[in-house]
Write a protein that holds these residues in place. Structure first.
Motif, PDB file in Angstrom:
ATOM      1  N   ARG A  87       3.249  -2.062  -4.274  1.00  0.00           N
ATOM      2  CA  ARG A  87       3.060  -0.900  -2.899  1.00  0.00           C
ATOM      3  C   ARG A  87       1.301  -0.265  -2.339  1.00  0.00           C
ATOM      4  O   ARG A  87       1.320   0.082  -1.608  1.00  0.00           O
ATOM      5  CB  ARG A  87       4.140  -0.298  -3.627  1.00  0.00           C
ATOM      6  N   LYS A  88       0.739  -0.460  -3.886  1.00  0.00           N
ATOM      7  CA  LYS A  88      -0.696   0.144  -4.128  1.00  0.00           C
ATOM      8  C   LYS A  88      -1.285  -0.496  -2.411  1.00  0.00           C
ATOM      9  O   LYS A  88      -2.202  -0.071  -1.975  1.00  0.00           O
ATOM     10  CB  LYS A  88      -1.373  -0.246  -4.926  1.00  0.00           C
ATOM     11  N   LEU A  89      -1.223  -2.289  -3.040  1.00  0.00           N
ATOM     12  CA  LEU A  89      -2.341  -3.216  -1.962  1.00  0.00           C
ATOM     13  C   LEU A  89      -1.315  -2.704  -0.340  1.00  0.00           C
ATOM     14  O   LEU A  89      -2.381  -2.879  -0.011  1.00  0.00           O
ATOM     15  CB  LEU A  89      -1.827  -4.357  -2.598  1.00  0.00           C
ATOM     16  N   ARG A  90       0.015  -2.833  -0.430  1.00  0.00           N
ATOM     17  CA  ARG A  90       0.880  -2.743   1.028  1.00  0.00           C
ATOM     18  C   ARG A  90      -0.290  -1.892   1.412  1.00  0.00           C
ATOM     19  O   ARG A  90       0.217  -1.971   2.555  1.00  0.00           O
ATOM     20  CB  ARG A  90       2.050  -3.511   0.325  1.00  0.00           C
ATOM     21  N   ASP A  91       0.885  -0.734   0.716  1.00  0.00           N
ATOM     22  CA  ASP A  91       0.359   0.839   1.753  1.00  0.00           C
ATOM     23  C   ASP A  91      -1.284   0.711   1.789  1.00  0.00           C
ATOM     24  O   ASP A  91      -1.781   1.314   3.817  1.00  0.00           O
ATOM     25  CB  ASP A  91       0.305   1.704   1.133  1.00  0.00           C
ATOM     26  N   LYS A  92      -1.918   0.099   2.117  1.00  0.00           N
ATOM     27  CA  LYS A  92      -3.509   0.318   1.299  1.00  0.00           C
ATOM     28  C   LYS A  92      -3.728  -1.009   3.437  1.00  0.00           C
ATOM     29  O   LYS A  92      -4.588  -0.303   4.200  1.00  0.00           O
ATOM     30  CB  LYS A  92      -4.542  -0.633   0.844  1.00  0.00           C
ATOM     31  N   LYS A  93      -2.940  -1.640   3.023  1.00  0.00           N
ATOM     32  CA  LYS A  93      -3.348  -2.818   4.245  1.00  0.00           C
ATOM     33  C   LYS A  93      -2.531  -2.195   5.248  1.00  0.00           C
ATOM     34  O   LYS A  93      -3.081  -2.704   6.156  1.00  0.00           O
ATOM     35  CB  LYS A  93      -2.796  -4.202   3.770  1.00  0.00           C
ATOM     36  N   PHE A  94      -1.464  -1.093   5.450  1.00  0.00           N
ATOM     37  CA  PHE A  94      -0.452  -1.178   6.176  1.00  0.00           C
ATOM     38  C   PHE A  94      -1.027   0.070   6.891  1.00  0.00           C
ATOM     39  O   PHE A  94      -0.843   0.351   7.895  1.00  0.00           O
ATOM     40  CB  PHE A  94       0.817  -1.700   6.683  1.00  0.00           C
ATOM     41  N   GLY A  95      -1.317   1.392   5.666  1.00  0.00           N
ATOM     42  CA  GLY A  95      -1.044   2.156   6.154  1.00  0.00           C
ATOM     43  C   GLY A  95      -2.084   2.848   6.295  1.00  0.00           C
ATOM     44  O   GLY A  95      -2.608   3.350   7.035  1.00  0.00           O
ATOM     45  N   GLY A  96      -3.800   2.024   6.204  1.00  0.00           N
ATOM     46  CA  GLY A  96      -5.079   2.844   6.518  1.00  0.00           C
ATOM     47  C   GLY A  96      -5.455   1.994   7.696  1.00  0.00           C
ATOM     48  O   GLY A  96      -5.256   2.494   8.609  1.00  0.00           O
ATOM     49  N   SER A  97      -5.649   0.125   7.394  1.00  0.00           N
ATOM     50  CA  SER A  97      -6.544  -0.475   8.417  1.00  0.00           C
ATOM     51  C   SER A  97      -5.871  -0.585   9.837  1.00  0.00           C
ATOM     52  O   SER A  97      -5.567  -0.873  10.906  1.00  0.00           O
ATOM     53  CB  SER A  97      -6.942  -1.623   8.238  1.00  0.00           C
TER      54      SER A  97
END
Length: 649
Positions: free
Chosen positions: A584-594
């Motif tokens: 979830r951390k990697l997914r959120d970083k991928k979709f929630g940030g960039s």
């Protein structure tokens, strides 16, 4: 008489120790930290350990014999040395130091540092500008207090951060008088600050002062014939006085105090703390000290005080100790600097304060007895669980160390693997590891992913990586025959013989690999001989390479309540939780940030408003273009652009 340390490197280092304040660090032959201490004069303190005429207890004698290297850090003052010592003990957790161990995560109430501060539940005390109140004895006590505060005062009920700028229409709480509406720009910061001041006084144990102020406000409102306001204040007073009636009054001095007591025997040492605020007992907390079985009680108390207050968000006016400690004066000076006002550290002998220490000691005795009983029960359960697994799985020895593995991904997106560990039936969280899948970023092939994770973990052991230097007694993979076969292939590729099993969620069956016997074994012996040698070290990773061995599988079904199965299920669930958290951390970083940052026309403010309105990128993706366009600062054309962009991800 101490046994002299004859290590030549140590003797040479002793000649170089400076006569300045600082911390010293003793290390063993492997470079691991054995002990951390501080001194006003490093030279005198460090050399005193190694003098042949020195008289030490058994613990220090063992320490001196193990020391193979000495390091030191010089500071300017003794207070700086004390702070540094606390940080080094926390970082290295040396086995010969008395170390504070707190198995529980106690809840706090925090008032955030924002334009419109929120009053929230937390279990983590951060070193920020927020204010923390607690610890509380239970999460229920915190939630009960927060419920009272939100019913009594118009605090922000939604838990969201607002700047006071109008970004949306006020919700129902505003119309009910339970919120001042900072989200709609309707709240005055000065008025909200007065409310926060009352809340902080309540949480800080100054309820009587707040009650008096509320009574004056109620009387003033009644005189002005504002009976609605007077009735609201009356309800606040009734709620607060109900809480006050439950609190135990211990003294009339209304002083903030921490009362510390220690109980020590051959089982170890337990610390009991009573938190007294404004003369009332608001909570208590127990700690168990590691490495204290051979230490003097005064040393245990002294080390606890330094380590506890190094991270505590609250330093009271008085700290009551059960006995004199060596560094009481310097500790008191340090705490005064931390608090920014007067702090007294004292050892009461008679009177009311001594009675408080005795009361804390009685609670400490119970805490130590309870801890010893729980520890014994855990040990018995762990032995039974490991013995059951040894018998049912056909292991040569009880699986003291078990590693569990799981894979988490969504259709190949952000694939990760987790490794969790139990030792003697207890979670060894320092040994947890996580893996970002490298070779299959878009392929939802769980078997290949499991093979990669086990290959990387076991190859790290073969290569001598310090993070993977321990080999487990048993490896458990989350899954059935396919996942287990992939893990076995990774093991056999590297020429290792670690026992492995798979645990399938369906029917909770344990799959145990079995090598074929008889004629079938002779038929494949030639193939195995050709493939048994591990591939050369420079051979690139490949899942397509044939498996060195072929296995059958037998099913082991244990009762659902059996200790052995419960241990494996606990390990599997923890591996799943750890993998999912990282995914979830990697997914959120991928979709929630960039992803939002890459959309032309969506700047920081629009991104913040979109996430605040819909909660997440997934929520934005599910929203219609009209719903996106309704967000402040958004347009219909930009809403369509956001929908189209996210649909392609």
């Amino acid at each position: 008489m101490a046994k002299r340390n004859n290590n030549e490197a140590v003797q040479e280092k002793l000649k170089l120790v400076p006569a300045q304040p600082g911390c010293y660090i003793y290390k063993d032959e492997h470079g691991s930290v054995l002990y951390v201490g501080k001194a006003i004069l490093l030279r005198n303190r460090v050399r005193s350990y190694f003098q042949s005429s020195a008289k030490h207890g058994p613990r220090i004698d063992r320490l001196v014999r193990k020391v193979c290297d000495i390091e030191w850090i010089v500071v300017d003052t003794e207070i700086e040395a004390l702070v540094l010592e606390c940080n080094l003990i926390k970082q290295h957790r040396p086995p010969f130091n008395v170390r504070m161990r707190d198995d529980k995560s106690y809840p706090y109430i925090t008032v955030t540092d924002e334009k419109f501060p929120r009053v929230m539940f937390t279990r983590r005390v951060r070193k920020d500008k927020a204010k923390y109140f607690g610890p509380y004895p239970s999460a229920y006590a915190v939630r009960d207090t927060l419920q009272l505060l939100h019913k009594t005062f118009p605090l922000i009920p939604c838990g969201k951060s607002w700047t006071g700028e109008p970004v949306q229409r006020p919700c129902l709480y505003y119309h009910l008088g339970r919120c001042l509406g900072p989200c709609a720009g309707l709240s005055d910061r000065a008025e909200y600050g007065k409310i926060l001041d009352k809340v902080e006084r309540f949480l800080g144990g100054k309820e009587e002062m707040m009650v008096e102020d509320l009574k004056k406000e109620m009387e003033a409102a009644a005189e002005e014939l504002d009976f609605e306001k007077a009735a609201k204040i009356r309800d606040q007073l009734n709620a607060i006085q109900t809480v006050l009636s439950r609190q135990k009054v211990l003294n009339n001095d209304q002083i903030d105090q921490d009362v510390i007591a220690v109980v020590k025997d051959d089982r170890g040492a337990a610390i009991q703390m009573l938190y007294i605020r404004g003369g009332k007992l608001i909570g208590q907390r127990q700690f168990v000290l590691d490495g204290a079985s051979e230490a003097q009680p005064s040393e245990a108390v002294g080390e606890f005080v330094k380590q506890y207050y190094a991270d505590s968000p609250d330093v009271p006016r008085e700290i009551l100790l059960p006995m004199e400690i060596e560094e009481r004066g310097i500790v008191q000076t340090w705490l005064r600097q931390r608090k920014g006002s007067a702090v007294t550290v004292e050892v009461p002998q008679t009177g009311e304060k001594a009675r408080l220490v005795d009361m804390a000691a009685a609670n400490a005795e119970q805490a130590l007895a309870q801890f010893a009983q729980e520890l014994e029960q855990k040990e018995v359960w762990a032995e039974e669980a490991m013995g059951q697994l040894q018998d049912s799985l056909g292991l040569d020895m009880p699986p003291i160390r078990i590693e569990g593995y799981d894979i988490s991904n969504i259709q190949g997106t952000a694939p990760v693997g987790s490794m969790v560990v139990t030792e003697n039936g207890e979670a060894a969280k320092d040994e947890y590891r996580r893996f970002k899948i490298r070779y299959h970023p878009e392929s939802p092939n769980d078997f290949a992913m499991m093979h990669e994770v086990l290959t990387r973990r076991l190859k790290a052991y073969v290569d001598g990586d310090e993070k993977f230097q321990k080999l487990p007694d048993l490896i458990m993979v989350d899954g059935g025959k396919g996942q287990l076969a992939a893990a076995l292939k990774a093991r056999d590729d590297l020429g290792l013989t670690v026992p492995m099993v798979g645990l399938a969620k369906r029917h909770e069956l344990i799959y145990v690999p079995v090598e074929p016997a008889g004629e079938l074994l002779s038929d494949i012996r030639e193939m195995e001989a050709a493939l048994a040698a591990p591939p050369p070290a420079d051979t690139p990773y490949s899942y397509d390479r044939p498996a060195p061995k072929t296995y059958g599988f037998r099913e082991v079904e244990l009762p659902l309540t059996s200790p052995g199965l419960m241990l494996l299920r606990k390990l599997r669930d923890e591996a799943h939780r750890f993998a999912l958290t990282y995914h979830r951390k990697l997914r959120d970083k991928k979709f929630g940030g960039s992803s939002l940052d890459e959309i032309p026309g969506v700047g920081p403010r629009r991104k913040r408003l979109l996430l605040r309105t819909f909660g997440s990128v997934e929520g934005i993706r599910r929203a219609t273009a009209d719903e996106l366009a309704a967000v402040p600062t958004m347009t219909k054309a930009l809403a369509v652009k956001v929908k189209d962009f996210l649909a392609e991800l």
